[in-house]
Design an enzyme around this catalytic site. Structure first.
Site, PDB file in Angstrom:
ATOM      1  N   SER A 134      -2.377   0.289   1.494  1.00 21.80           N
ATOM      2  CA  SER A 134      -2.320   0.189  -0.092  1.00 21.80           C
ATOM      3  C   SER A 134      -2.407   1.702  -0.543  1.00 21.80           C
ATOM      4  CB  SER A 134      -3.970  -0.590  -0.396  1.00 21.80           C
ATOM      5  OG  SER A 134      -3.841  -0.565  -1.742  1.00 21.80           O
ATOM      6  N   LYS A 188      -5.931  -7.151   3.517  1.00 19.74           N
ATOM      7  CA  LYS A 188      -5.050  -6.192   2.677  1.00 19.74           C
ATOM      8  C   LYS A 188      -4.654  -7.593   1.463  1.00 19.74           C
ATOM      9  CE  LYS A 188      -2.284  -3.614   0.274  1.00 19.74           C
ATOM     10  NZ  LYS A 188      -1.258  -4.292  -0.248  1.00 19.74           N
ATOM     11  N   HIS A 191      -7.772  -7.560  -0.630  1.00 19.50           N
ATOM     12  CA  HIS A 191      -7.666  -6.326  -1.591  1.00 19.50           C
ATOM     13  C   HIS A 191      -6.718  -6.810  -2.696  1.00 19.50           C
ATOM     14  CE1 HIS A 191      -5.383  -3.040  -2.819  1.00 19.50           C
ATOM     15  NE2 HIS A 191      -6.307  -2.375  -2.836  1.00 19.50           N
ATOM     16  N   ASN A 192      -5.629  -7.520  -2.524  1.00 19.86           N
ATOM     17  CA  ASN A 192      -4.562  -7.806  -3.533  1.00 19.86           C
ATOM     18  C   ASN A 192      -5.163  -8.669  -4.462  1.00 19.86           C
ATOM     19  OD1 ASN A 192      -3.161  -5.896  -2.169  1.00 19.86           O
ATOM     20  ND2 ASN A 192      -1.254  -7.008  -2.489  1.00 19.86           N
ATOM     21  N   GLU A 195      -7.497  -7.069  -6.632  1.00 19.49           N
ATOM     22  CA  GLU A 195      -6.539  -6.186  -7.564  1.00 19.49           C
ATOM     23  C   GLU A 195      -5.611  -6.935  -8.801  1.00 19.49           C
ATOM     24  OE1 GLU A 195      -3.282  -3.982  -5.535  1.00 19.49           O
ATOM     25  OE2 GLU A 195      -2.063  -5.232  -6.963  1.00 19.49           O
TER      26      GLU A 195
HETATM   27  C1  6PG Z   1      -1.074  -1.967  -2.986  1.00 26.07           C
HETATM   28  C2  6PG Z   1      -0.293  -3.099  -3.671  1.00 26.07           C
HETATM   29  C3  6PG Z   1       0.909  -3.290  -3.327  1.00 26.07           C
HETATM   30  C4  6PG Z   1       1.551  -4.463  -4.153  1.00 26.07           C
HETATM   31  C5  6PG Z   1       1.632  -4.456  -5.474  1.00 26.07           C
HETATM   32  C6  6PG Z   1       2.556  -5.505  -6.410  1.00 26.07           C
HETATM   33  O1  6PG Z   1      -1.959  -2.143  -2.385  1.00 26.07           O
HETATM   34  O2  6PG Z   1      -0.414  -0.839  -3.054  1.00 26.07           O
HETATM   35  O3  6PG Z   1      -1.028  -4.075  -3.863  1.00 26.07           O
HETATM   36  O4  6PG Z   1       0.575  -3.672  -2.102  1.00 26.07           O
HETATM   37  O5  6PG Z   1       2.638  -4.660  -3.680  1.00 26.07           O
HETATM   38  O6  6PG Z   1       0.524  -4.274  -6.430  1.00 26.07           O
HETATM   39  O7  6PG Z   1       2.143  -6.788  -5.987  1.00 26.07           O
HETATM   40  P1  6PG Z   1       2.397  -8.144  -6.964  1.00 26.07           P
HETATM   41  O8  6PG Z   1       3.982  -7.811  -7.030  1.00 26.07           O
HETATM   42  O9  6PG Z   1       2.049  -9.282  -6.102  1.00 26.07           O
HETATM   43  O10 6PG Z   1       1.590  -7.950  -8.185  1.00 26.07           O
END
Ligand code: 6PG
Length: 470
Positions: A134, A188, A191-192, A195
């Site tokens: 990430s 991960k 994590h997302n 996010e």
């Molecule tokens: C990271 C992000 C990355 C992710 C983008 C876009 O941790 O660097 O999570 O891995 O690909 O944030 O994700 P989306 O296209 O699903 O918004």
């Protein structure tokens, strides 16, 4: 390189792959590289030369050529799109590699796929690591957070490289082996999910300030900039402050005002929610973040709805302190739901995930890095009743101080006609967790009424039915 370290290869020189390759080279490791389309290989070599990093890079025309040219033991990092492309690479590599070689998937794979691939690759006599990375392009280039899953010995083999390229917090590398097979990719994914939730909550607060309070983007940006110096300090709050103060080069308008309000998504947020539901978990704040992205893409329907429903909207009067407290509280709820989900998955898949360690490696490099994560890692190492982050003393104090602000902001937004699904999802969950006697007694009665499903009485008698059964 020491003789015990595998020879490194990286396949997939897109934005993230190129950045990670330059990072590896910069830390002094030799690296073989390749990519499916040759133009990216040439562009990478030019970039590496420009940065003075090309001397230890060896470029190859194809994955097969790269694997064939590398001396054993080999560790090949795949930085390709999640899904079929990963399987294609694995299929190509299996006949070319030999015992002692490792395939590392550093993309955003579905952890179920990683589990299956681990079995398949290991059955072929090779080692496999599923590795979440990430931090976006900047993180990959200068220090990402690295979440690895696989056999500990395999991780140890590549550990010097991963620790050298990872972000650092208090000089400790933000790279860790978190468990077997899919554990790293699962972490991960969560994590997302967090996010998505954090981005949605920030967007909801922005919406309140912009539409409900009539503030200009640049002024809202300044508020976020100030918040980034306090309890909300984080990468996402920091970039929000920058974004809201940026102007479009073509029109001179605030840049957010020229961007289509339909958010994209590649799947990790959705997987988090799917897995939460599969494990019988609530991740209401994350779910709201994923759902809101879906609704955002219904632009035509929403445009019609503005006229058809003609929802009256009221101006809002809220203080910056209320909004800050609301965002902090909802952020705690989102993190807490993410960590609960990891605990549930860990129990289900027998991963022995260490939530404190996860929080530690999220403190720098990754997209959700924030001041709160240092406190979260400390909380997981201290007293935590029922294993709930929201019951850890430091978080109880924060919630007691800030939940009223979240309540006031959500109540005002709902009364005023402004959507706050993630913020409201946080209140709903926090209030549920603060209520010993809920309302599922009535749900149980209804289930028994229409389906004779039976219920447990408070006196302990199980399989009971209500008087409607007579
Ligand atoms: C990271 C992000 C990355 C992710 C983008 C876009 O941790 O660097 O999570 O891995 O690909 O944030 O994700 P989306 O296209 O699903 O918004």
């Amino acid at each position: 390189m020491t003789s015990t370290l595998a020879h490194l290869g990286l396949y997939g020189l897109g934005t993230m792959g190129s950045a990670l390759a330059l990072n590896i080279l910069e830390k002094g490791f030799a690296l073989h590289v390749s990519n499916r389309s040759p133009d990216r290989i040439a562009a990478f070599v030019t970039e590496a030369q420009a940065e003075g990093l090309a001397t230890k890079a060896v470029a190859h025309d194809s994955l097969a050529a790269m694997a064939g040219a590398m001396a054993a033991p080999r560790a090949i990092i795949l930085m390709v799109q999640a899904g079929a492309a990963v399987d294609e690479c694995i299929n190509a590599l299996i006949p070319l590699l030999s015992l002692g070689d490792t395939i590392i998937d550093a993309g955003n794979a579905d952890f179920h796929d990683t589990r299956a691939r681990t079995t398949r690759v290991e059955a072929a006599g090779l080692a496999y690591l599923g590795m979440g990375v990430s931090g976006g392009e900047e993180g990959a280039r200068h220090g990402p957070s690295i979440m690895a899953g696989g056999t500990p010995a395999v991780f140890d083999g590549i550990r010097p490289v991963l620790e050298a390229i990872a972000a650092r917090f208090n000089d400790a590398p933000c790279a860790a082996h978190l468990g077997p097979d899919g554990a790293g990719h699962f972490v991960k994914t969560v994590h997302n999910g967090i996010e998505y939730a954090d981005m949605q909550m920030i967007a909801e607060i922005y919406g309140i300030m912009r539409r409900g309070m009539g503030m200009e983007p640049a002024d809202i940006g300044k508020v976020f900039e100030a918040w980034d110096k306090g309890a909300l300090k984080s990468y996402l709050v920091e970039i929000t402050g920058i974004i809201l103060q940026a102007q479009d080069k073509v029109t001179g308008l605030p840049v957010v005002d020229v961007i289509m309000d339909s958010a994209g998504q590649k799947g990790t947020g959705r997987w988090t929610v799917i897995e939460a539901l599969a494990l019988g978990q609530s991740a209401s704040v994350i779910e709201a973040g994923v759902g809101a992205r879906g609704w955002s893409s219904e632009k035509t329907a929403r445009t019609a709805g503005e006229t058809i429903l003609a929802t009256p909207r009221k101006a809002l009067t809220l203080t910056e302190a209320q909004l800050e407290g609301a965002l902090l509280t909802a952020r705690i709820a989102a993190y807490a739901q993410g960590f609960r989900l990891m605990a549930a998955a860990s129990a289900n898949y027998r991963w022995a995930l260490d939530n404190a360690r996860v929080a530690e490696i999220w403190r720098a490099g990754c997209i959700i890095r924030s001041a709160l994560l240092d406190d979260i890692s400390a909380a997981f190492r201290g007293e935590m009743p029922e294993g709930q982050l929201i019951f850890a003393p430091a978080f109880v104090a924060r919630l007691q101080a800030n939940l009223p602000a979240l309540r006031q902001v959500v109540a005002a937004a709902i009364a005023g006609g402004y959507p706050v699904p993630a913020l409201a999802g946080a209140v709903g969950w926090l209030d549920t967790m603060a209520q010993a006697r809920g309302t599922a007694d009535l749900i149980q009665a209804q289930r028994d009424f229409f389906g004779r499903h039976g219920f447990e009485r408070l006196d302990g008698a199980k399989g009971q039915h209500g008087p409607w059964a007579d």
